[in-house]
Scaffold this motif. Sequence first.
Motif, mmCIF file in Angstrom:
data_model
loop_
_atom_site.group_PDB
_atom_site.id
_atom_site.type_symbol
_atom_site.label_atom_id
_atom_site.label_comp_id
_atom_site.label_asym_id
_atom_site.label_seq_id
_atom_site.Cartn_x
_atom_site.Cartn_y
_atom_site.Cartn_z
ATOM 1 N N VAL A 180 -10.480 -4.009 -6.362
ATOM 2 C CA VAL A 180 -9.355 -3.227 -5.872
ATOM 3 C C VAL A 180 -8.880 -3.802 -4.545
ATOM 4 C CG1 VAL A 180 -9.847 -1.060 -7.043
ATOM 5 C CG2 VAL A 180 -10.951 -1.535 -4.861
ATOM 6 N N VAL A 181 -7.580 -3.800 -4.345
ATOM 7 C CA VAL A 181 -7.001 -4.303 -3.101
ATOM 8 C C VAL A 181 -5.863 -3.381 -2.702
ATOM 9 C CG1 VAL A 181 -5.384 -5.856 -4.287
ATOM 10 C CG2 VAL A 181 -6.119 -6.365 -1.927
ATOM 11 N N MET A 182 -5.694 -3.200 -1.388
ATOM 12 C CA MET A 182 -4.718 -2.253 -0.870
ATOM 13 C C MET A 182 -3.463 -2.952 -0.364
ATOM 14 S SD MET A 182 -3.936 0.904 -0.028
ATOM 15 C CE MET A 182 -5.526 1.727 -0.161
ATOM 16 N N ASP A 183 -2.310 -2.470 -0.782
ATOM 17 C CA ASP A 183 -1.031 -2.864 -0.179
ATOM 18 C C ASP A 183 -0.855 -2.012 1.065
ATOM 19 O OD1 ASP A 183 1.606 -3.066 0.625
ATOM 20 O OD2 ASP A 183 2.465 -2.715 -1.350
ATOM 21 N N GLN A 184 -0.953 -2.626 2.241
ATOM 22 C CA GLN A 184 -0.951 -1.875 3.499
ATOM 23 C C GLN A 184 0.281 -0.995 3.673
ATOM 24 O OE1 GLN A 184 0.494 -3.869 6.885
ATOM 25 N NE2 GLN A 184 -1.025 -3.023 8.297
ATOM 26 N N SER A 185 1.461 -1.552 3.484
ATOM 27 C CA SER A 185 2.679 -0.823 3.789
ATOM 28 C C SER A 185 2.894 0.380 2.897
ATOM 29 C CB SER A 185 3.895 -1.762 3.710
ATOM 30 O OG SER A 185 3.955 -2.370 2.432
ATOM 31 N N ALA A 206 0.877 6.178 -1.014
ATOM 32 C CA ALA A 206 0.531 7.279 -0.116
ATOM 33 C C ALA A 206 1.312 7.137 1.180
ATOM 34 C CB ALA A 206 -0.975 7.281 0.153
ATOM 35 N N GLU A 207 0.811 6.346 2.083
ATOM 36 C CA GLU A 207 1.424 6.046 3.367
ATOM 37 C C GLU A 207 0.706 4.820 3.885
ATOM 38 O OE1 GLU A 207 3.622 5.560 5.715
ATOM 39 O OE2 GLU A 207 4.185 7.690 5.671
ATOM 40 N N ARG A 208 1.200 4.236 4.955
ATOM 41 C CA ARG A 208 0.579 3.016 5.485
ATOM 42 C C ARG A 208 -0.941 3.172 5.593
ATOM 43 N NH1 ARG A 208 2.053 -1.010 10.396
ATOM 44 N NH2 ARG A 208 -0.071 -1.696 10.849
ATOM 45 N N CYS A 209 -1.665 2.140 5.124
ATOM 46 C CA CYS A 209 -3.122 2.146 5.167
ATOM 47 C C CYS A 209 -3.624 0.807 5.683
ATOM 48 C CB CYS A 209 -3.706 2.420 3.771
ATOM 49 S SG CYS A 209 -5.508 2.292 3.712
ATOM 50 N N ASP A 210 -4.270 0.812 6.865
ATOM 51 C CA ASP A 210 -4.782 -0.410 7.469
ATOM 52 C C ASP A 210 -6.241 -0.678 7.129
ATOM 53 O OD1 ASP A 210 -2.330 -0.339 8.639
ATOM 54 O OD2 ASP A 210 -3.027 -0.524 10.705
ATOM 55 N N GLY A 211 -6.932 0.296 6.563
ATOM 56 C CA GLY A 211 -8.365 0.200 6.365
ATOM 57 C C GLY A 211 -8.758 -0.298 4.988
ATOM 58 N N THR A 212 -10.059 -0.210 4.743
ATOM 59 C CA THR A 212 -10.640 -0.677 3.487
ATOM 60 C C THR A 212 -11.181 0.495 2.689
ATOM 61 O OG1 THR A 212 -11.270 -2.791 4.474
ATOM 62 C CG2 THR A 212 -12.459 -2.130 2.493
ATOM 63 N N PRO A 213 -10.876 0.587 1.407
ATOM 64 C CA PRO A 213 -11.430 1.673 0.596
ATOM 65 C C PRO A 213 -12.916 1.481 0.353
ATOM 66 C CG PRO A 213 -10.245 0.134 -0.800
ATOM 67 C CD PRO A 213 -10.000 -0.303 0.610
ATOM 68 N N SER A 224 -5.219 7.115 5.445
ATOM 69 C CA SER A 224 -3.880 6.608 5.697
ATOM 70 C C SER A 224 -3.279 7.262 6.934
ATOM 71 C CB SER A 224 -2.978 6.885 4.492
ATOM 72 O OG SER A 224 -2.637 8.274 4.434
ATOM 73 N N CYS A 225 -2.034 6.894 7.229
ATOM 74 C CA CYS A 225 -1.294 7.477 8.343
ATOM 75 C C CYS A 225 -0.858 8.910 8.080
ATOM 76 C CB CYS A 225 -0.067 6.625 8.662
ATOM 77 S SG CYS A 225 -0.441 5.100 9.541
ATOM 78 N N LEU A 226 -1.120 9.422 6.888
ATOM 79 C CA LEU A 226 -0.814 10.820 6.592
ATOM 80 C C LEU A 226 -1.854 11.773 7.162
ATOM 81 C CD1 LEU A 226 0.404 10.728 2.861
ATOM 82 C CD2 LEU A 226 1.769 11.215 4.913
ATOM 83 N N ALA A 227 -2.846 11.236 7.894
ATOM 84 C CA ALA A 227 -3.963 12.034 8.395
ATOM 85 C C ALA A 227 -4.665 12.732 7.238
ATOM 86 C CB ALA A 227 -3.496 13.057 9.431
ATOM 87 N N ALA A 228 -4.986 11.915 6.226
ATOM 88 C CA ALA A 228 -5.630 12.439 5.033
ATOM 89 C C ALA A 228 -6.539 11.381 4.440
ATOM 90 C CB ALA A 228 -4.588 12.871 3.996
ATOM 91 N N LEU A 229 -7.522 11.854 3.678
ATOM 92 C CA LEU A 229 -8.388 10.975 2.902
ATOM 93 C C LEU A 229 -7.978 11.097 1.446
ATOM 94 C CD1 LEU A 229 -11.057 9.207 3.299
ATOM 95 C CD2 LEU A 229 -12.216 11.145 2.224
ATOM 96 N N HIS A 230 -7.755 9.963 0.791
ATOM 97 C CA HIS A 230 -7.294 9.943 -0.585
ATOM 98 C C HIS A 230 -8.456 9.559 -1.503
ATOM 99 C CE1 HIS A 230 -3.359 10.137 1.286
ATOM 100 N NE2 HIS A 230 -3.710 9.094 2.020
ATOM 101 N N VAL A 231 -8.665 10.310 -2.564
ATOM 102 C CA VAL A 231 -9.816 10.110 -3.442
ATOM 103 C C VAL A 231 -9.346 9.851 -4.862
ATOM 104 C CG1 VAL A 231 -11.996 11.067 -4.266
ATOM 105 C CG2 VAL A 231 -11.134 11.695 -1.992
ATOM 106 N N TYR A 232 -9.823 8.746 -5.438
ATOM 107 C CA TYR A 232 -9.514 8.371 -6.814
ATOM 108 C C TYR A 232 -10.805 8.170 -7.597
ATOM 109 C CZ TYR A 232 -4.519 7.575 -6.049
ATOM 110 O OH TYR A 232 -3.182 7.749 -5.790
ATOM 111 N N ALA A 233 -10.723 8.384 -8.905
ATOM 112 C CA ALA A 233 -11.790 7.938 -9.787
ATOM 113 C C ALA A 233 -11.579 6.455 -10.038
ATOM 114 C CB ALA A 233 -11.756 8.711 -11.099
ATOM 115 N N THR A 234 -12.640 5.747 -10.393
ATOM 116 C CA THR A 234 -12.503 4.309 -10.586
ATOM 117 C C THR A 234 -11.703 3.935 -11.830
ATOM 118 O OG1 THR A 234 -14.722 4.324 -11.585
ATOM 119 C CG2 THR A 234 -14.562 3.671 -9.272
#
Length: 396
Positions: A180-185, A206-213, A224-234
């Motif tokens: 998995v790889v994140m598109d930051q913007s 979601a919103e801009r994400c600079d970190g690593t899942p 993300s910048c939404l001040a939230a943690l996003h959770v997905y199943a694999t």
Amino acid sequence: MILFATEERNGRKETKKDAWKFFFVVFALFCGPPSEGAWPTYHGGADLKGVADVALGDTLELAWRYDAYGEVYSTPVSDGERIFVSAKKGRVVALDLTGKKVWERSFARTNDAGQAMALRFEAPLACTDGLVFAGSTRGTLFALDAGTGETRWTYETDGIIVGSPNFIQPLEPQEARRVVVMDQSEGMLHCLEAATGRVVWKSMAAERCDGTPGVANGRIAYGSCLAALHVYATDGTHLRDIEIGGDAQIAGGVAIEGRLAYAGLRDGALACFDIEAGEVLWSSEESDEQTFSTPAVTEVLVVYASDDGFVYAVDKKEGKPVWKFNAGGLPYSPVVAKDRVVVTVDGVLYLLKLSDGTKLWSKEVSDDATSAAIIGGMVVVGADDGTVTSWRVSFP
């Protein structure tokens, strides 16, 4: 809103004591269990917990130093046989465990004027199943053969990659490994077959994400910048968003243990989430400055660093403070090797006691050094002077 993450032997005479010393070093490098050898992401395993089952003692000594002839951008990673680093001018370098170069690749793009421009790899590398994954700031993910550096496949996210790629452990024997790889913007996850680069699924933006899942136990969690943690199943199912609110954006890596996740916040806190119940269990608010380091999660403590210059340890159950270490600078993401904490601060490498944060040893590396990796029983860091340096246990 913009968030920022970021020996020589004297003569040939050798005493019996030196012979035993040599034996133990070779054993640590080549005969230890896989948990001691590999460091596939910048913070250990796919769960980003940042821990290694390695005893480091009270002091370290230089093992080797390699000159990459250009700034080393991010923490070295390893498949247990080789060490991989990204360096200035679009280069990815593979070393063996003695610090000798195995291969090197350079990557470039052509600009509008027809000139070749070196790519930049700000995202840490990752490796698994004989592949090395390198994400560029132009949005391209490269899958390289770990043994030769040959490009196996490439994938375009059409965005920017600054967070490390990560991988999904198959839950069933017949499942293929995925990355998995994140598109930051966009704050969008792209899930690909590791062997082929074929798209398996994409998440919602979601919103801009600079970190690593973080990835563990069939779950993926990122902030993300939404001040939230996003959770997905694999499998790509969006499970929930855990809102924190306020000035609590998450721009660092998320560590996962069981149903719990740990992440630093822009308001300085470290938060513990129950990603199944969808709630914040506790928040440790020791710092007033942003906390974008990736925390190290042990059996009892969570160790993290903040921009206020301190390294903190809090208990896992309630987040109550246990100790803090005044690093006197900007500490990067700490890692833990058994009862020792390893952390870099403004180019200085520190060894601390996990129990109380007491400083045991330190060594200046350069003006700036990456966070540490624990590889083959050694501590390995990259630096802005272009070096990759390894330290090993110092025997009396």
